[in-house]
Design a protein around this motif. Structure first.
Motif, PDB file in Angstrom:
ATOM      1  N   GLU A 169       0.801  -1.231   0.000  1.00  0.00           N
ATOM      2  CA  GLU A 169       0.000   0.000   0.000  1.00  0.00           C
ATOM      3  C   GLU A 169       0.829   1.273   0.000  1.00  0.00           C
ATOM      4  O   GLU A 169       0.284   2.362  -0.150  1.00  0.00           O
ATOM      5  N   GLY A 170       2.121   1.185   0.192  1.00  0.00           N
ATOM      6  CA  GLY A 170       2.939   2.396   0.276  1.00  0.00           C
ATOM      7  C   GLY A 170       3.070   3.116  -1.065  1.00  0.00           C
ATOM      8  O   GLY A 170       2.987   2.513  -2.135  1.00  0.00           O
ATOM      9  N   SER A 171       3.293   4.419  -1.002  1.00  0.00           N
ATOM     10  CA  SER A 171       3.471   5.220  -2.219  1.00  0.00           C
ATOM     11  C   SER A 171       4.823   4.972  -2.867  1.00  0.00           C
ATOM     12  O   SER A 171       5.049   5.391  -4.007  1.00  0.00           O
ATOM     13  N   ASP A 172       5.715   4.291  -2.152  1.00  0.00           N
ATOM     14  CA  ASP A 172       7.053   4.017  -2.674  1.00  0.00           C
ATOM     15  C   ASP A 172       7.150   2.623  -3.306  1.00  0.00           C
ATOM     16  O   ASP A 172       8.249   2.081  -3.464  1.00  0.00           O
ATOM     17  N   ARG A 173       6.023   2.051  -3.701  1.00  0.00           N
ATOM     18  CA  ARG A 173       6.043   0.710  -4.286  1.00  0.00           C
ATOM     19  C   ARG A 173       6.881   0.673  -5.552  1.00  0.00           C
ATOM     20  O   ARG A 173       6.745   1.514  -6.434  1.00  0.00           O
ATOM     21  N   ARG A 174       7.758  -0.324  -5.620  1.00  0.00           N
ATOM     22  CA  ARG A 174       8.592  -0.510  -6.799  1.00  0.00           C
ATOM     23  C   ARG A 174       7.903  -1.446  -7.790  1.00  0.00           C
ATOM     24  O   ARG A 174       6.986  -2.180  -7.408  1.00  0.00           O
ATOM     25  N   PRO A 175       8.323  -1.449  -9.050  1.00  0.00           N
ATOM     26  CA  PRO A 175       7.727  -2.390 -10.002  1.00  0.00           C
ATOM     27  C   PRO A 175       7.865  -3.825  -9.522  1.00  0.00           C
ATOM     28  O   PRO A 175       8.903  -4.225  -8.998  1.00  0.00           O
ATOM     29  N   PHE A 176       6.777  -4.592  -9.667  1.00  0.00           N
ATOM     30  CA  PHE A 176       6.727  -6.016  -9.316  1.00  0.00           C
ATOM     31  C   PHE A 176       6.891  -6.255  -7.813  1.00  0.00           C
ATOM     32  O   PHE A 176       7.364  -7.294  -7.400  1.00  0.00           O
ATOM     33  N   GLN A 177       6.457  -5.285  -7.021  1.00  0.00           N
ATOM     34  CA  GLN A 177       6.439  -5.432  -5.577  1.00  0.00           C
ATOM     35  C   GLN A 177       4.995  -5.500  -5.113  1.00  0.00           C
ATOM     36  O   GLN A 177       4.167  -4.680  -5.528  1.00  0.00           O
ATOM     37  N   GLY A 178       4.683  -6.478  -4.258  1.00  0.00           N
ATOM     38  CA  GLY A 178       3.347  -6.544  -3.690  1.00  0.00           C
ATOM     39  C   GLY A 178       2.669  -7.872  -3.940  1.00  0.00           C
ATOM     40  O   GLY A 178       3.318  -8.908  -4.119  1.00  0.00           O
ATOM     41  N   GLY A 179       1.337  -7.848  -3.934  1.00  0.00           N
ATOM     42  CA  GLY A 179       0.544  -9.056  -4.097  1.00  0.00           C
ATOM     43  C   GLY A 179       0.475  -9.518  -5.541  1.00  0.00           C
ATOM     44  O   GLY A 179       0.978  -8.860  -6.459  1.00  0.00           O
ATOM     45  N   VAL A 180      -0.195 -10.647  -5.740  1.00  0.00           N
ATOM     46  CA  VAL A 180      -0.282 -11.236  -7.076  1.00  0.00           C
ATOM     47  C   VAL A 180      -0.919 -10.274  -8.066  1.00  0.00           C
ATOM     48  O   VAL A 180      -0.447 -10.115  -9.202  1.00  0.00           O
ATOM     49  N   ASP A 181      -1.994  -9.593  -7.664  1.00  0.00           N
ATOM     50  CA  ASP A 181      -2.666  -8.669  -8.581  1.00  0.00           C
ATOM     51  C   ASP A 181      -1.741  -7.537  -9.016  1.00  0.00           C
ATOM     52  O   ASP A 181      -1.761  -7.116 -10.179  1.00  0.00           O
ATOM     53  N   GLN A 182      -0.937  -7.018  -8.099  1.00  0.00           N
ATOM     54  CA  GLN A 182      -0.007  -5.949  -8.439  1.00  0.00           C
ATOM     55  C   GLN A 182       1.100  -6.450  -9.373  1.00  0.00           C
ATOM     56  O   GLN A 182       1.492  -5.752 -10.319  1.00  0.00           O
ATOM     57  N   ILE A 183       1.600  -7.655  -9.112  1.00  0.00           N
ATOM     58  CA  ILE A 183       2.632  -8.228  -9.982  1.00  0.00           C
ATOM     59  C   ILE A 183       2.081  -8.418 -11.388  1.00  0.00           C
ATOM     60  O   ILE A 183       2.735  -8.088 -12.382  1.00  0.00           O
ATOM     61  N   VAL A 184       0.849  -8.937 -11.491  1.00  0.00           N
ATOM     62  CA  VAL A 184       0.246  -9.147 -12.804  1.00  0.00           C
ATOM     63  C   VAL A 184      -0.020  -7.819 -13.505  1.00  0.00           C
ATOM     64  O   VAL A 184       0.177  -7.693 -14.720  1.00  0.00           O
ATOM     65  N   GLU A 185      -0.439  -6.822 -12.756  1.00  0.00           N
ATOM     66  CA  GLU A 185      -0.648  -5.491 -13.342  1.00  0.00           C
ATOM     67  C   GLU A 185       0.639  -4.973 -13.975  1.00  0.00           C
ATOM     68  O   GLU A 185       0.629  -4.419 -15.080  1.00  0.00           O
ATOM     69  N   ASP A 186       1.753  -5.154 -13.282  1.00  0.00           N
ATOM     70  CA  ASP A 186       3.037  -4.715 -13.841  1.00  0.00           C
ATOM     71  C   ASP A 186       3.449  -5.575 -15.031  1.00  0.00           C
ATOM     72  O   ASP A 186       4.043  -5.075 -15.994  1.00  0.00           O
ATOM     73  N   LEU A 187       3.137  -6.881 -14.973  1.00  0.00           N
ATOM     74  CA  LEU A 187       3.425  -7.753 -16.112  1.00  0.00           C
ATOM     75  C   LEU A 187       2.688  -7.283 -17.362  1.00  0.00           C
ATOM     76  O   LEU A 187       3.249  -7.248 -18.461  1.00  0.00           O
ATOM     77  N   VAL A 188       1.439  -6.925 -17.194  1.00  0.00           N
ATOM     78  CA  VAL A 188       0.644  -6.449 -18.327  1.00  0.00           C
ATOM     79  C   VAL A 188       1.276  -5.200 -18.932  1.00  0.00           C
ATOM     80  O   VAL A 188       1.421  -5.077 -20.154  1.00  0.00           O
ATOM     81  N   ALA A 189       1.684  -4.266 -18.075  1.00  0.00           N
ATOM     82  CA  ALA A 189       2.283  -3.022 -18.569  1.00  0.00           C
ATOM     83  C   ALA A 189       3.582  -3.295 -19.317  1.00  0.00           C
ATOM     84  O   ALA A 189       3.848  -2.689 -20.376  1.00  0.00           O
ATOM     85  N   HIS A 190       4.409  -4.193 -18.803  1.00  0.00           N
ATOM     86  CA  HIS A 190       5.669  -4.503 -19.475  1.00  0.00           C
ATOM     87  C   HIS A 190       5.444  -5.326 -20.743  1.00  0.00           C
ATOM     88  O   HIS A 190       6.174  -5.170 -21.731  1.00  0.00           O
ATOM     89  N   ALA A 191       4.430  -6.196 -20.742  1.00  0.00           N
ATOM     90  CA  ALA A 191       4.156  -7.000 -21.938  1.00  0.00           C
ATOM     91  C   ALA A 191       3.743  -6.121 -23.113  1.00  0.00           C
ATOM     92  O   ALA A 191       4.003  -6.469 -24.273  1.00  0.00           O
ATOM     93  N   GLU A 192       3.117  -4.992 -22.822  1.00  0.00           N
ATOM     94  CA  GLU A 192       2.668  -4.092 -23.890  1.00  0.00           C
ATOM     95  C   GLU A 192       3.825  -3.453 -24.647  1.00  0.00           C
ATOM     96  O   GLU A 192       3.632  -2.906 -25.729  1.00  0.00           O
ATOM     97  N   ILE A 193       5.044  -3.536 -24.109  1.00  0.00           N
ATOM     98  CA  ILE A 193       6.213  -2.990 -24.800  1.00  0.00           C
ATOM     99  C   ILE A 193       6.495  -3.790 -26.065  1.00  0.00           C
ATOM    100  O   ILE A 193       7.031  -3.257 -27.044  1.00  0.00           O
ATOM    101  N   GLY A 194       6.140  -5.080 -26.063  1.00  0.00           N
ATOM    102  CA  GLY A 194       6.337  -5.901 -27.243  1.00  0.00           C
ATOM    103  C   GLY A 194       7.629  -6.689 -27.253  1.00  0.00           C
ATOM    104  O   GLY A 194       8.142  -7.029 -28.322  1.00  0.00           O
ATOM    105  N   LEU A 195       8.176  -7.004 -26.070  1.00  0.00           N
ATOM    106  CA  LEU A 195       9.383  -7.815 -25.997  1.00  0.00           C
ATOM    107  C   LEU A 195       9.039  -9.287 -26.245  1.00  0.00           C
ATOM    108  O   LEU A 195       7.894  -9.697 -26.140  1.00  0.00           O
ATOM    109  N   ASP A 196      10.067 -10.092 -26.555  1.00  0.00           N
ATOM    110  CA  ASP A 196       9.824 -11.474 -26.945  1.00  0.00           C
ATOM    111  C   ASP A 196       9.412 -12.360 -25.773  1.00  0.00           C
ATOM    112  O   ASP A 196       8.511 -13.188 -25.899  1.00  0.00           O
TER     113      ASP A 196
END
Length: 228
Positions: A169-196
Motif C-alpha cells: 500500500e505504500g506510495s514508494d512501491r517498486r515495479p513487481f512489488q506486492g501481491g499477485v494482482d499488483q505483480i500481474v498489473e506490472d506484467l501487463v504493462a511490461h508485456a505491452e512494450i512488445g518484448l519477446d
C-alpha cells in the motif's frame, strides 16, 4: 526442451577461452539448448577476487570474451589475437550444436548499447518499470537502425519480484512489488512494450517450495486471463 541460460553470467570474471569451451561443451551435450546471457557486473570485490581483469577494464574484457567465444564456436582452425587471449591456430572442440545466442544486459551507457547492437544477438533488460524499459528499447532500435543492423534483437525481460501475500500500500512501491494482482498489473504493462519473452523470478520472498508453486500458479492464471 528446456533452455539452459544465464541471467546473467558476469563474463569478465572468467578466463575467456575456458568459458567459451565450457559453454560449447554444454551446448553439444544438451543438443543445442544453451543461451549465453552476459553482463559486466558491478562488484569491485568480485573482480579483485577473480584476478582476470581489473574492474576498470570490464567493458574491454567483455568485448574480448565475445570475440573469443565467436572464434572458439566457429570453424577450425581457430585464430584469435586479443589483449589477454591469443590463439595461434588450433583445432578446438567440441563445437556447439548450433550457434549459441549471446544476450547482453546492456544498461544505459552508449558503449554498452553499441556493443549489443554490433556484437550480440539479444538484450536482457530488467523490470525497472514499463516506461523506463520502453525508452531503453526505443533507443536500442534507433541505434540498430543507425548502425545498419538488419538482424532482429532478441529480447528477454527479467522480472525480479518482491511478492507479499497482501498488496503493498505504500506510495514508494517498486515495479513487481506486492501481491499477485499488483505483480500481474506490472506484467501487463511490461508485456505491452512488445518484448519477446518475460522471465519471472518469484523465489526471493516466498517461504518455501510449496508457497512458490502456489504463487506461480496464481500469477500464471491471472496473467493468462489478462492476455499476457
Amino acid at each position: 526442451r528446456a533452455r539452459l541460460g544465464t541471467s546473467v553470467l558476469v563474463a569478465p570474471l572468467h578466463v575467456p577461452f575456458q568459458l567459451a569451451k565450457a559453454l560449447a561443451s554444454l551446448d553439444a551435450a544438451s543438443g543445442g539448448r544453451v543461451v549465453a546471457g552476459f553482463g559486466t557486473g558491478w562488484s569491485h570485490d568480485e573482480y579483485a577476487a577473480a584476478s582476470v581483469r581489473p574492474f576498470a577494464e570490464r567493458g574491454a574484457a567483455l568485448d574480448e570474451l565475445i570475440g573469443v567465444c565467436r572464434a572458439v564456436w566457429g570453424p577450425d582452425p581457430v585464430v584469435y589475437d586479443g589483449e589477454v587471449t591469443k590463439i595461434a591456430s588450433a583445432v578446438v572442440g567440441p563445437k556447439p550444436a548450433r550457434p549459441i545466442p549471446i544476450l547482453l544486459a546492456a544498461g544505459a551507457s552508449g558503449r554498452a548499447r553499441r556493443r549489443l547492437v554490433d556484437h550480440a544477438d539479444g538484450w536482457l533488460p530488467t523490470g525497472m518499470g514499463a516506461e523506463a524499459v520502453a525508452e531503453q528499447w526505443r533507443r536500442l532500435r534507433e541505434l540498430a537502425a543507425e548502425r545498419g543492423r538488419t538482424e532482429p534483437i532478441r529480447t528477454v525481460l527479467r522480472v525480479n519480484t518482491r511478492y507479499s501475500a497482501a498488496n503493498y500500500e505504500g506510495s514508494d512501491r517498486r515495479p513487481f512489488q506486492g501481491g499477485v494482482d499488483q505483480i500481474v498489473e506490472d506484467l501487463v504493462a511490461h508485456a505491452e512494450i512488445g518484448l519477446d519473452e518475460i522471465l519471472v523470478d518469484l523465489q526471493s520472498t516466498t517461504r518455501d517450495a510449496e508457497e512458490l508453486k502456489d504463487v506461480a500458479a496464481q500469477v500464471y492464471e491471472k496473467a493468462r486471463a489478462a492476455g499476457v
